[in-house]
Write a protein that holds these residues in place. Structure first.
Motif, PDB file in Angstrom:
ATOM      1  N   ARG A  26     111.394 -32.810  11.948  1.00  0.00           N
ATOM      2  CA  ARG A  26     109.939 -33.003  11.928  1.00  0.00           C
ATOM      3  C   ARG A  26     109.210 -31.662  11.961  1.00  0.00           C
ATOM      4  O   ARG A  26     108.161 -31.503  11.336  1.00  0.00           O
ATOM      5  CB  ARG A  26     109.483 -33.843  13.132  1.00  0.00           C
ATOM      6  CG  ARG A  26     109.971 -35.263  13.108  1.00  0.00           C
ATOM      7  CD  ARG A  26     109.559 -35.981  14.367  1.00  0.00           C
ATOM      8  NE  ARG A  26     110.296 -35.439  15.514  1.00  0.00           N
ATOM      9  CZ  ARG A  26     110.200 -35.885  16.748  1.00  0.00           C
ATOM     10  NH1 ARG A  26     109.362 -36.873  17.028  1.00  0.00           N
ATOM     11  NH2 ARG A  26     110.909 -35.366  17.718  1.00  0.00           N
ATOM     12  N   SER A  56     102.156 -30.325   5.272  1.00  0.00           N
ATOM     13  CA  SER A  56     103.013 -31.355   5.856  1.00  0.00           C
ATOM     14  C   SER A  56     102.370 -32.716   5.641  1.00  0.00           C
ATOM     15  O   SER A  56     101.165 -32.872   5.847  1.00  0.00           O
ATOM     16  CB  SER A  56     103.199 -31.116   7.350  1.00  0.00           C
ATOM     17  OG  SER A  56     103.881 -32.208   7.934  1.00  0.00           O
ATOM     18  N   ASP A  58     102.860 -35.155   7.552  1.00  0.00           N
ATOM     19  CA  ASP A  58     102.626 -35.711   8.882  1.00  0.00           C
ATOM     20  C   ASP A  58     102.482 -34.600   9.928  1.00  0.00           C
ATOM     21  O   ASP A  58     103.429 -34.309  10.668  1.00  0.00           O
ATOM     22  CB  ASP A  58     103.786 -36.652   9.247  1.00  0.00           C
ATOM     23  CG  ASP A  58     103.604 -37.336  10.577  1.00  0.00           C
ATOM     24  OD1 ASP A  58     102.448 -37.439  11.050  1.00  0.00           O
ATOM     25  OD2 ASP A  58     104.618 -37.773  11.161  1.00  0.00           O
ATOM     26  N   GLY A  61     103.455 -35.540  13.394  1.00  0.00           N
ATOM     27  CA  GLY A  61     104.906 -35.587  13.593  1.00  0.00           C
ATOM     28  C   GLY A  61     105.466 -34.217  13.943  1.00  0.00           C
ATOM     29  O   GLY A  61     106.393 -34.102  14.749  1.00  0.00           O
ATOM     30  N   SER A  64     104.671 -33.704  17.491  1.00  0.00           N
ATOM     31  CA  SER A  64     105.590 -34.526  18.300  1.00  0.00           C
ATOM     32  C   SER A  64     106.947 -33.859  18.436  1.00  0.00           C
ATOM     33  O   SER A  64     107.544 -33.855  19.520  1.00  0.00           O
ATOM     34  CB  SER A  64     105.796 -35.898  17.656  1.00  0.00           C
ATOM     35  OG  SER A  64     104.689 -36.685  17.773  1.00  0.00           O
ATOM     36  N   GLY A  65     107.441 -33.314  17.332  1.00  0.00           N
ATOM     37  CA  GLY A  65     108.725 -32.614  17.362  1.00  0.00           C
ATOM     38  C   GLY A  65     108.693 -31.408  18.278  1.00  0.00           C
ATOM     39  O   GLY A  65     109.634 -31.148  19.025  1.00  0.00           O
TER      40      GLY A  65
END
Length: 116
Positions: A26, A56, A58, A61, A64-65
């Motif tokens: 991610r 990107s 996302d 995401g 989040s990663g």
């Protein structure tokens, strides 16, 4: 002054760690990732890390990663920075570059309209 120095070192080391050490797909699912700034609280308990994500599908995401890898990154920072307490890392999406590009496009369009 100490907090500014800590912020600068955290920013520099995190950029290197994210580029070389983080294996989460991610995080690497973008064209460009930049750490814009780090803001550490005065008690060194928390550090908000503002990240710009370009290209990107996302961006949330990617954040989040990074938040999922924050424990690993914190341990690595402890080894590299040689400070007594490494703050808890909180990654936040920074869209200031995209916002600046949007404003620039609008200004260019207005300039074109004025010249016509």
């Amino acid at each position: 002054m100490k907090i500014e120095r800590v912020n600068s070192e955290i920013r520099k080391e995190l950029m290197e760690l994210i580029t070389l050490e983080v294996k989460d797909p991610r995080v690497h699912d973008c064209e460009m990732l930049s750490i814009m700034r780090a803001e550490t609280t005065g008690d060194l308990k928390y550090c908000k890390v503002y990240v710009s994500v370009m290209g990107s599908p996302d961006p949330a995401g990617v954040i989040s990663g990074l938040n999922a890898a924050s424990g690993y990154l914190r341990n690595e920072l402890f080894a590299r920075l040689k400070i007594r307490a490494v703050p808890e890392l909180i990654f936040v999406l920074d869209d200031s570059i995209e916002y600046g590009l949007k404003i620039d496009r609008i200004l260019k369009e207005l300039n074109k309209d004025e010249k016509k």
